[in-house]
Write an enzyme that holds these catalytic residues in place. Structure first.
Site, PDB file in Angstrom:
ATOM      1  CE  LYS A   1     -39.078 -52.899   1.543  1.00  0.00           C
ATOM      2  NZ  LYS A   1     -39.335 -51.784   0.068  1.00  0.00           N
TER       3      LYS A   1
ATOM      4  CE  LYS B   1     -40.714 -36.377  -7.723  1.00  0.00           C
ATOM      5  NZ  LYS B   1     -41.131 -37.864  -8.586  1.00  0.00           N
TER       6      LYS B   1
ATOM      7  CE  LYS C   1     -46.408 -43.963  -2.863  1.00  0.00           C
ATOM      8  NZ  LYS C   1     -46.969 -44.954  -3.980  1.00  0.00           N
TER       9      LYS C   1
END
Ligand code: TRP
Length: 329
Positions: free
Chosen positions: A111, A194, A197
């Site tokens: 972050k 896989k 999102k």
């Protein structure tokens, strides 16, 4: 009976991978374990989402989980910010969480790179709040993905440290819940890995029939098998993996036979796959729409969830206050 707690990020719509992965397991598990499912909206504030969209995101996620089969009369389904007890527990636990160890977590370092101009205390304390989510219900099993393992390790560390410091055996050690390794990995439609999102290769529970057809027809394939019983390349195996979860065994066998005989036409396979995916998703999507449109129902669900969650959390906070020496006059 285990106490299971699953925290759900309030961003992003659910896709088929989520559904056939964790979600279907949750739907079963809610009947055999003491389950808490909550939407982590406090956590999402660490990235400063637009206030005008936060509530909508929470509502979407909630509607989708309910539509997929989580039952508010069976499990405890709640919104994190409806249970303010967690913030008190987080404050209390933060007294035993060291800045150095929080700064060293991978998610924090990540972050710092991604939002260098917004390295707020909430971000640093993210693992403490997450530990509080878990420990407020004294949960023993936490279904998580790989990216959350370090946070769970910190939760165990905070729990042990608390128990040791105050010489109590209060917090249990939580373990990651892995569904006995039986989790079906749903591949994406782009032939690479896989469904996820961030990959943009997903079919969402809220997708229209037309959108599903379009996505499936565009799925990556190859030029076809060259010799009978030739090994199946990954992109095609991925389509078969999807077919196996949504179609009947007969359909799977039909296309497998065609493949083995080099007679397969991918267009036919995709058409069938699209219709069978629609068969799974359309009823869920319709439920999502009707649930999301029923404000009174949603408000009842979150109220009931908050009551159950607060009953559990307030007991923990009272215990922790007492253990730490906070006493009423
Ligand atoms: N950090 C989790 C995520 O990003 C969400 C979360 C918050 C969570 N609190 C939790 C997950 C407690 C499990 C338990 O996915």
């Amino acid at each position: 009976m285990e106490t299971v707690l699953s925290g759900i990020r309030s961003t992003g719509n659910l896709h088929l991978g989520n559904y056939f992965g964790a979600l279907k397991n949750f739907v079963q598990m809610q009947h055999s374990e003491r389950c808490f499912f909550f939407i982590a909206d406090y956590h999402s504030l660490t990235t400063h989402p637009d206030p005008s969209i936060l509530h909508g995101n929470v509502k979407n996620v909630l509607s989708e989980y309910l539509a997929a089969g989580l039952d508010p009369d069976v499990a405890t389904i709640y919104v994190q910010s409806d249970v303010p007890e967690v913030t008190e527990l987080s404050l209390l636990l933060s007294m035993h969480a060291y800045v150095g160890e929080l700064e060293r977590t991978a998610s924090f370092k990540d972050k710092i790179r991604k939002q260098a101009d917004n390295v707020n205390i909430g971000l640093l304390g993210y693992p403490v709040l997450m530990a509080s989510d878990i420990l407020q219900h004294r949960a023993t099993r936490v279904p998580i993905g790989k990216d959350q393992e370090q946070h769970l390790e910190l939760t165990r560390r905070f729990a042990r440290r608390f128990n040791q410091f105050y010489q109590v055996e209060y917090f249990p050690e939580c373990q990651a819940y892995t569904f006995g390794g039986e989790l079906v990995k749903i591949p994406g439609l782009d032939g690479s890995g896989k469904m996820g999102k961030s990959e943009g290769n997903g079919i969402y529970l809220s997708d229209s029939d037309a959108a599903i057809r379009k996505k499936v027809m565009r799925a990556v394939t190859d030029s076809g098998p060259v010799a009978p019983d030739s090994p199946m390349p990954e992109v095609i195996a991925n389509l078969f993996t999807l077919l196996k979860v949504v179609s009947t065994p007969d359909t799977v066998e039909h296309f497998t036979t065609l493949w083995n005989r080099c007679e397969i036409r991918y267009g036919d396979l995709k058409k069938q796959l699209a219709e069978d995916i629609i068969g799974v998703i359309a009823p869920i999507r319709e439920r999502i729409e009707s649930i999301a449109g029923d404000e009174a129902y949603l408000s009842r669900v979150v109220k009931q969830g908050a009551e159950k969650a607060r009953a559990s959390a307030s007991q923990t906070v009272a215990d922790v206050r007492r253990i730490m020496g906070i006493k009423p006059f």
